[in-house]
Write an enzyme that holds these catalytic residues in place. Structure first.
Site, PDB file in Angstrom:
ATOM      1  N   CYS A  87       0.867  -1.179   0.000  1.00 48.86           N
ATOM      2  CA  CYS A  87       0.000   0.000   0.000  1.00 48.86           C
ATOM      3  C   CYS A  87       0.900   1.224   0.000  1.00 48.86           C
ATOM      4  O   CYS A  87       1.571   1.505   0.996  1.00 48.86           O
ATOM      5  CB  CYS A  87      -0.915  -0.003   1.219  1.00 48.86           C
ATOM      6  N   GLU A 221     -10.736  -0.298  -4.649  1.00 51.10           N
ATOM      7  CA  GLU A 221      -9.737  -1.230  -4.131  1.00 51.10           C
ATOM      8  C   GLU A 221     -10.397  -2.552  -3.749  1.00 51.10           C
ATOM      9  O   GLU A 221     -11.449  -2.568  -3.105  1.00 51.10           O
ATOM     10  CB  GLU A 221      -9.036  -0.640  -2.908  1.00 51.10           C
ATOM     11  N   ARG A 222      -9.750  -3.639  -4.125  1.00 49.50           N
ATOM     12  CA  ARG A 222     -10.268  -4.956  -3.748  1.00 49.50           C
ATOM     13  C   ARG A 222     -10.215  -5.083  -2.222  1.00 49.50           C
ATOM     14  O   ARG A 222      -9.265  -4.656  -1.575  1.00 49.50           O
ATOM     15  CB  ARG A 222      -9.472  -6.073  -4.413  1.00 49.50           C
ATOM     16  N   CYS A 230      -5.260   5.750  -3.623  1.00 49.86           N
ATOM     17  CA  CYS A 230      -4.565   4.460  -3.577  1.00 49.86           C
ATOM     18  C   CYS A 230      -3.176   4.691  -4.147  1.00 49.86           C
ATOM     19  O   CYS A 230      -3.038   5.020  -5.331  1.00 49.86           O
ATOM     20  CB  CYS A 230      -5.324   3.407  -4.376  1.00 49.86           C
ATOM     21  N   GLY A 231      -2.148   4.546  -3.316  1.00 56.43           N
ATOM     22  CA  GLY A 231      -0.791   4.869  -3.748  1.00 56.43           C
ATOM     23  C   GLY A 231      -0.317   4.008  -4.893  1.00 56.43           C
ATOM     24  O   GLY A 231       0.176   4.513  -5.910  1.00 56.43           O
ATOM     25  N   THR A 232      -0.449   2.686  -4.747  1.00 56.50           N
ATOM     26  CA  THR A 232      -0.034   1.812  -5.846  1.00 56.50           C
ATOM     27  C   THR A 232      -0.907   2.058  -7.074  1.00 56.50           C
ATOM     28  O   THR A 232      -0.440   1.938  -8.212  1.00 56.50           O
ATOM     29  CB  THR A 232      -0.109   0.332  -5.436  1.00 56.50           C
TER      30      THR A 232
END
Length: 296
Positions: A87, A221-222, A230-232
């Site tokens: 994350c 996000e899952r 969401c960083g990624t």
């Protein structure tokens, strides 16, 4: 048990310092803690420990590649209690907590994760705010690199590219998508995707085409649902946007509902730079926490 609450571009986390990894977490405990009515409310939980302690306690079966026993280890759980590999926003908050609490004295250090080591650089830090760059590792386009995967989000069908950023992403850039249409998308509606291609689920980004070095996106996000950031996912979005222009490298600002981050993609790695805010410190009621474990 003490805690801190923080966020990175409004992707929020409960931070639980447990350096020796003495505390046993169940999925039900994490889910209750993240519940915004039942618990503190968060998109996820960050346990602060070391990689060596995590192995000794059985949190990890073995050290992830490139991670040493003495490295800090971010044990990250999604809001539903499931374990997550990485994350990007969480790493920034994790690094901020380490520096602000005095657990770490250096501005540059390694944070271990299931996705491997992540080198962080804390440019500025105080008790409230931090500015942190995370070396996210190489982001890899999967398949042909073109928009080969389809998903239906909010009743609208998108094509996207699959990107591995230590966790799986489907980044869907639609050149015809206006900012108004992006804002109107119902990301709370059921998401329909190919479960054969993504048997364990996938994080989904919907983004506009880049304008003046910036893309705007929203993310599902899952294990969580829509989050403010969401960083990624911002890394995956940058990779997809650059690829659409025929570029393998470059720097883009990615604007999410929670704010802006700067993503740099190189031939060998990717960098995520953005803010972290620690908003609260407190103590969980032991009776509440352990009653959740007994009820499982």
């Amino acid at each position: 048990m003490i805690f801190a609450k923080g966020h990175g571009t409004q992707n929020d986390f409960v931070v639980l310092p447990d350096v020796e990894a003495d505390v046993t977490f169940t999925a039900a405990q994490v889910a209750a803690l993240c519940n915004r009515r039942q618990g503190l409310g968060a998109d996820g939980v960050l346990r602060v420990t070391t990689a060596g302690a995590a192995v000794t306690a059985g949190v990890l079966e073995h050290l992830p590649d490139g991670v040493s026993c003495s490295d800090w280890y971010m044990d990250y759980r999604n809001a539903d209690g499931s374990v997550a590999q990485m994350c990007g926003n969480g790493v920034r908050v994790f690094a901020h907590y380490l520096r602000a609490s005095g657990l770490e004295s250096c501005d540059e250090f390694v944070v271990g994760s299931l996705a491997g080591p992540r080198l962080v650089n804390v440019h500025h830090v105080d008790e409230l705010n931090a500015d942190v760059t995370v070396d996210m590792g190489k982001a890899n386009l999967l398949g042909s690199g073109g928009p080969a995967f389809a998903v239906t989000v909010g009743g609208r069908r998108f094509s996207g590219v699959a990107v591995d950023v230590g966790n799986p992403h489907l980044a869907c850039m639609d050149p015809q998508l206006s900012l108004e249409e992006l804002a109107a998308l119902d990301l709370g509606a059921p998401v329909h995707l190919d479960r054969v291609q993504f048997p364990d689920g996938v994080n989904i980004e919907v983004l506009t085409a880049p304008v003046d070095g910036m893309v705007q996106m929203r993310v599902h996000e899952r294990g969580v649902g829509e989050t403010r950031s969401c960083g990624t996912g911002t890394v995956a979005a940058a990779v997809a946007a650059l690829a659409s222009a025929g570029a393998d490298t470059g720097t883009l600002t990615v604007r999410v509902p929670g704010g802006d981050v700067v993503i740099t993609i190189t031939d060998v790695t990717s960098y995520l730079r953005g803010p972290s805010v620690l908003v609260a410190h407190g103590e969980l009621a032991d009776a509440w926490w352990y009653s959740l474990a007994r009820s499982c």
